[in-house]
Every structure is written in structure tokens, then in C-alpha cells.
Design a protein around this motif. Structure first.
Motif, mmCIF file in Angstrom:
data_model
loop_
_atom_site.group_PDB
_atom_site.id
_atom_site.type_symbol
_atom_site.label_atom_id
_atom_site.label_comp_id
_atom_site.label_asym_id
_atom_site.label_seq_id
_atom_site.Cartn_x
_atom_site.Cartn_y
_atom_site.Cartn_z
ATOM 1 N N VAL A 162 0.836 -1.201 0.000
ATOM 2 C CA VAL A 162 0.000 0.000 0.000
ATOM 3 C C VAL A 162 0.872 1.253 0.000
ATOM 4 C CG1 VAL A 162 -1.626 1.344 1.400
ATOM 5 C CG2 VAL A 162 -2.027 -1.077 1.022
ATOM 6 N N ILE A 163 1.924 1.259 0.810
ATOM 7 C CA ILE A 163 2.832 2.414 0.865
ATOM 8 C C ILE A 163 3.513 2.618 -0.485
ATOM 9 C CG2 ILE A 163 4.995 3.245 1.877
ATOM 10 C CD1 ILE A 163 4.034 2.018 4.547
ATOM 11 N N ILE A 164 3.984 1.533 -1.093
ATOM 12 C CA ILE A 164 4.628 1.638 -2.407
ATOM 13 C C ILE A 164 3.641 2.166 -3.440
ATOM 14 C CG2 ILE A 164 5.589 0.255 -4.303
ATOM 15 C CD1 ILE A 164 6.917 -1.476 -2.109
ATOM 16 N N PHE A 165 2.405 1.709 -3.388
ATOM 17 C CA PHE A 165 1.380 2.176 -4.315
ATOM 18 C C PHE A 165 1.120 3.671 -4.140
ATOM 19 C CE2 PHE A 165 -3.147 2.861 -5.360
ATOM 20 C CZ PHE A 165 -3.104 2.521 -6.696
ATOM 21 N N VAL A 166 1.025 4.129 -2.903
ATOM 22 C CA VAL A 166 0.780 5.560 -2.637
ATOM 23 C C VAL A 166 1.961 6.399 -3.117
ATOM 24 C CG1 VAL A 166 0.520 7.261 -0.787
ATOM 25 C CG2 VAL A 166 -0.846 5.182 -0.760
ATOM 26 N N ILE A 167 3.180 5.938 -2.838
ATOM 27 C CA ILE A 167 4.371 6.664 -3.300
ATOM 28 C C ILE A 167 4.390 6.716 -4.823
ATOM 29 C CG2 ILE A 167 6.896 6.554 -3.444
ATOM 30 C CD1 ILE A 167 6.858 5.524 -0.531
ATOM 31 N N GLY A 168 4.038 5.622 -5.466
ATOM 32 C CA GLY A 168 3.956 5.595 -6.929
ATOM 33 C C GLY A 168 2.947 6.593 -7.451
ATOM 34 N N LEU A 169 1.800 6.688 -6.784
ATOM 35 C CA LEU A 169 0.785 7.665 -7.202
ATOM 36 C C LEU A 169 1.302 9.095 -7.057
ATOM 37 C CD1 LEU A 169 -2.564 6.260 -5.775
ATOM 38 C CD2 LEU A 169 -1.898 6.465 -8.162
ATOM 39 N N VAL A 170 2.027 9.376 -5.975
ATOM 40 C CA VAL A 170 2.573 10.720 -5.774
ATOM 41 C C VAL A 170 3.579 11.047 -6.875
ATOM 42 C CG1 VAL A 170 4.044 12.108 -4.247
ATOM 43 C CG2 VAL A 170 2.162 10.782 -3.284
ATOM 44 N N TYR A 171 4.490 10.114 -7.160
ATOM 45 C CA TYR A 171 5.472 10.353 -8.228
ATOM 46 C C TYR A 171 4.792 10.510 -9.583
ATOM 47 C CZ TYR A 171 9.640 9.722 -5.409
ATOM 48 O OH TYR A 171 10.635 9.884 -4.493
ATOM 49 N N PHE A 172 3.776 9.708 -9.833
ATOM 50 C CA PHE A 172 3.061 9.816 -11.098
ATOM 51 C C PHE A 172 2.374 11.175 -11.223
ATOM 52 C CE2 PHE A 172 -0.860 9.281 -13.579
ATOM 53 C CZ PHE A 172 -0.302 8.951 -14.804
ATOM 54 N N SER A 173 1.767 11.647 -10.139
ATOM 55 C CA SER A 173 1.098 12.952 -10.198
ATOM 56 C C SER A 173 2.113 14.078 -10.389
ATOM 57 C CB SER A 173 0.254 13.189 -8.943
ATOM 58 O OG SER A 173 1.078 13.294 -7.808
ATOM 59 N N GLN A 174 3.278 13.973 -9.727
ATOM 60 C CA GLN A 174 4.321 14.992 -9.918
ATOM 61 C C GLN A 174 4.841 14.968 -11.356
ATOM 62 O OE1 GLN A 174 7.198 14.095 -6.884
ATOM 63 N NE2 GLN A 174 6.160 15.350 -5.344
ATOM 64 N N TYR A 175 5.027 13.784 -11.904
ATOM 65 C CA TYR A 175 5.489 13.655 -13.281
ATOM 66 C C TYR A 175 4.451 14.243 -14.242
ATOM 67 C CZ TYR A 175 6.812 11.551 -17.721
ATOM 68 O OH TYR A 175 7.135 11.358 -19.029
ATOM 69 N N SER A 176 3.193 13.940 -13.996
ATOM 70 C CA SER A 176 2.126 14.466 -14.854
ATOM 71 C C SER A 176 2.077 15.986 -14.784
ATOM 72 C CB SER A 176 0.772 13.896 -14.440
ATOM 73 O OG SER A 176 0.760 12.505 -14.611
ATOM 74 N N LEU A 177 2.234 16.552 -13.598
ATOM 75 C CA LEU A 177 2.237 18.003 -13.433
ATOM 76 C C LEU A 177 3.426 18.614 -14.169
ATOM 77 C CD1 LEU A 177 1.040 20.538 -12.108
ATOM 78 C CD2 LEU A 177 2.503 20.073 -10.140
ATOM 79 N N PHE A 178 4.595 18.002 -14.029
ATOM 80 C CA PHE A 178 5.788 18.493 -14.713
ATOM 81 C C PHE A 178 5.593 18.461 -16.228
ATOM 82 C CE2 PHE A 178 9.867 17.484 -16.786
ATOM 83 C CZ PHE A 178 10.555 18.658 -16.507
ATOM 84 N N GLU A 179 5.060 17.369 -16.728
ATOM 85 C CA GLU A 179 4.823 17.254 -18.173
ATOM 86 C C GLU A 179 3.797 18.280 -18.660
ATOM 87 O OE1 GLU A 179 6.323 15.376 -20.585
ATOM 88 O OE2 GLU A 179 7.754 14.936 -18.992
ATOM 89 N N ALA A 180 2.764 18.536 -17.857
ATOM 90 C CA ALA A 180 1.756 19.529 -18.236
ATOM 91 C C ALA A 180 2.369 20.923 -18.273
ATOM 92 C CB ALA A 180 0.585 19.491 -17.258
ATOM 93 N N GLN A 181 3.233 21.239 -17.290
ATOM 94 C CA GLN A 181 3.905 22.545 -17.288
ATOM 95 C C GLN A 181 4.860 22.660 -18.470
ATOM 96 O OE1 GLN A 181 5.684 22.516 -13.401
ATOM 97 N NE2 GLN A 181 3.928 23.531 -12.438
ATOM 98 N N LYS A 182 5.538 21.593 -18.768
ATOM 99 C CA LYS A 182 6.475 21.592 -19.899
ATOM 100 C C LYS A 182 5.716 21.810 -21.217
ATOM 101 C CE LYS A 182 9.520 18.219 -21.915
ATOM 102 N NZ LYS A 182 10.184 16.943 -21.702
ATOM 103 N N GLU A 183 4.588 21.154 -21.341
ATOM 104 C CA GLU A 183 3.779 21.312 -22.549
ATOM 105 C C GLU A 183 3.222 22.718 -22.651
ATOM 106 O OE1 GLU A 183 -0.333 19.577 -24.407
ATOM 107 O OE2 GLU A 183 0.877 18.232 -23.179
ATOM 108 N N ALA A 184 2.781 23.278 -21.523
ATOM 109 C CA ALA A 184 2.243 24.642 -21.535
ATOM 110 C C ALA A 184 3.336 25.646 -21.883
ATOM 111 C CB ALA A 184 1.632 24.973 -20.176
ATOM 112 N N SER A 185 4.546 25.436 -21.376
ATOM 113 C CA SER A 185 5.628 26.369 -21.687
ATOM 114 C C SER A 185 6.068 26.242 -23.143
ATOM 115 C CB SER A 185 6.815 26.157 -20.754
ATOM 116 O OG SER A 185 7.402 24.906 -20.991
ATOM 117 N N SER A 186 5.926 25.069 -23.715
ATOM 118 C CA SER A 186 6.303 24.909 -25.117
ATOM 119 C C SER A 186 5.269 25.530 -26.050
ATOM 120 C CB SER A 186 6.496 23.426 -25.448
ATOM 121 O OG SER A 186 5.258 22.755 -25.424
ATOM 122 N N ARG A 187 4.091 25.810 -25.559
ATOM 123 C CA ARG A 187 3.043 26.426 -26.373
ATOM 124 C C ARG A 187 3.296 27.916 -26.604
ATOM 125 N NH1 ARG A 187 -2.365 23.551 -24.047
ATOM 126 N NH2 ARG A 187 -1.946 21.517 -24.948
#
Length: 177
Positions: free
Chosen positions: A108-133
Motif C-alpha cells: 500500500v505504501i509503495i502504491f501511494v508513493i507511486g501515485l505521488v510520483y506519477f502525479s508529480q510527473y504528470s504536473l511536470f509534463e503539463a507545465q512543460k507542454e504549456a511552456s512549449s506552447r
């Protein structure tokens, strides 16, 4: 109990349970694919009717004691209490319990940590895409506005008498002064 088992089968299972003791009732039940309650009931019936086995010319006793109380004599008080109350004491395997609890919690802890990293990665990618626009034309418009401001006359603060002159004119004035 169920009548789907023959009396020979019941006697075999009950005799095995009685001769081996309380500790193997569970194994006996699993071995013959019957419930522990059935093994205990058959053992009690065997104990009750054991004296009739040696009676000459005796006919088998039919089981018509449905729902009646059974008297059981045993030296093992814990077993007698378990039969009386219809339950067996359950000993927990603490090593397995701790292992599976720890494993489950870790997953459960590994799953939660994975979700946090995935959300941070998704946020980073969204910011990167917005800045490239931000297009080159937006940047070039900003540069053009700044160039126009640097190369034109204008009023910065009328009350204080501050004016803006083109940078080339300012350099020439400084050079001539």
C-alpha cells in the motif's frame, strides 16, 4: 449431521479421530473432506455406542438422536469444553500474520508513493507542454515592443520631468558632452 456418509465411513473417521486425539481432528476432517463438527459428532456417537459393538447378536443402533444432547467423557478438559460449546480453540500463526500484514502495508505504501510520483510527473509534463506552447511570435512581439521603447521618444513621468529618448540619441549626447 448429514446422512450422505455410510456408517462404515463414519466409524472409520470417528475411530481415527478418537485414537489420535484432539490435535488431529482438523487433519482428519480435511483428509476425508468432512467438517470438524461431523468428526466430533461421530466420535461422540462411537464413544456412546462402543459398548454395543461387543454385545452378541446386537443390531446396529439407528441414529435417531437428532438435536439431542450428547454425553462425552474425556480427560482433556479443553476438548470437552470445545465440544460442549461447539467451537475449537484457534491458534494463530503469528509469523504468517505479521508477514502478510507487513507485506500488505508495504504494498500500500509503495502504491501511494507511486501515485505521488506519477502525479508529480504528470504536473511536470503539463507545465512543460504549456511552456512549449509559448510561440516564437509571442517572444518576437515582446522583443519588438522593447526595441520600439528603446528607439523612440516618450514621457516616463510628466510631473518630475522625466522623458525617454532613443538609446542611439542618448549615446551620442553622452559622447558629445
Amino acid at each position: 449431521m448429514s446422512d450422505k456418509y455410510s456408517s462404515e465411513f463414519k466409524a472409520k473417521v470417528a475411530l481415527e479421530a478418537v485414537t489420535q486425539g484432539r490435535s488431529v481432528i482438523k487433519e482428519t476432517a480435511e483428509k476425508y473432506d468432512v467438517t470438524e463438527d461431523e468428526v466430533i459428532a461421530w466420535a461422540a456417537q462411537l464413544h456412546e455406542d462402543a459398548s454395543k459393538i461387543f454385545t452378541a447378536g446386537a443390531e446396529p443402533v439407528a441414529d435417531d438422536s437428532e438435536g439431542e444432547d450428547v454425553d462425552l467423557a474425556t480427560d482433556d478438559s479443553e476438548f470437552a469444553a470445545a465440544v460442549e460449546h461447539g467451537v475449537m480453540s484457534d491458534t494463530l500463526n503469528y509469523k504468517k500474520l505479521i508477514f502478510w500484514s507487513t507485506l500488505g502495508t508495504s504494498l500500500v505504501i509503495i502504491f501511494v508513493i507511486g501515485l505521488v510520483y506519477f502525479s508529480q510527473y504528470s504536473l511536470f509534463e503539463a507545465q512543460k507542454e504549456a511552456s512549449s506552447r509559448v510561440t516564437y511570435s509571442d517572444f518576437s512581439e515582446l522583443v519588438a515592443e522593447q526595441e520600439q521603447e528603446l528607439n523612440s521618444f516618450g514621457v516616463v513621468d510628466l510631473e518630475d520631468g522625466i522623458y525617454r529618448i532613443p538609446i542611439d540619441s542618448a549615446i551620442n549626447k553622452i559622447a558629445t558632452d
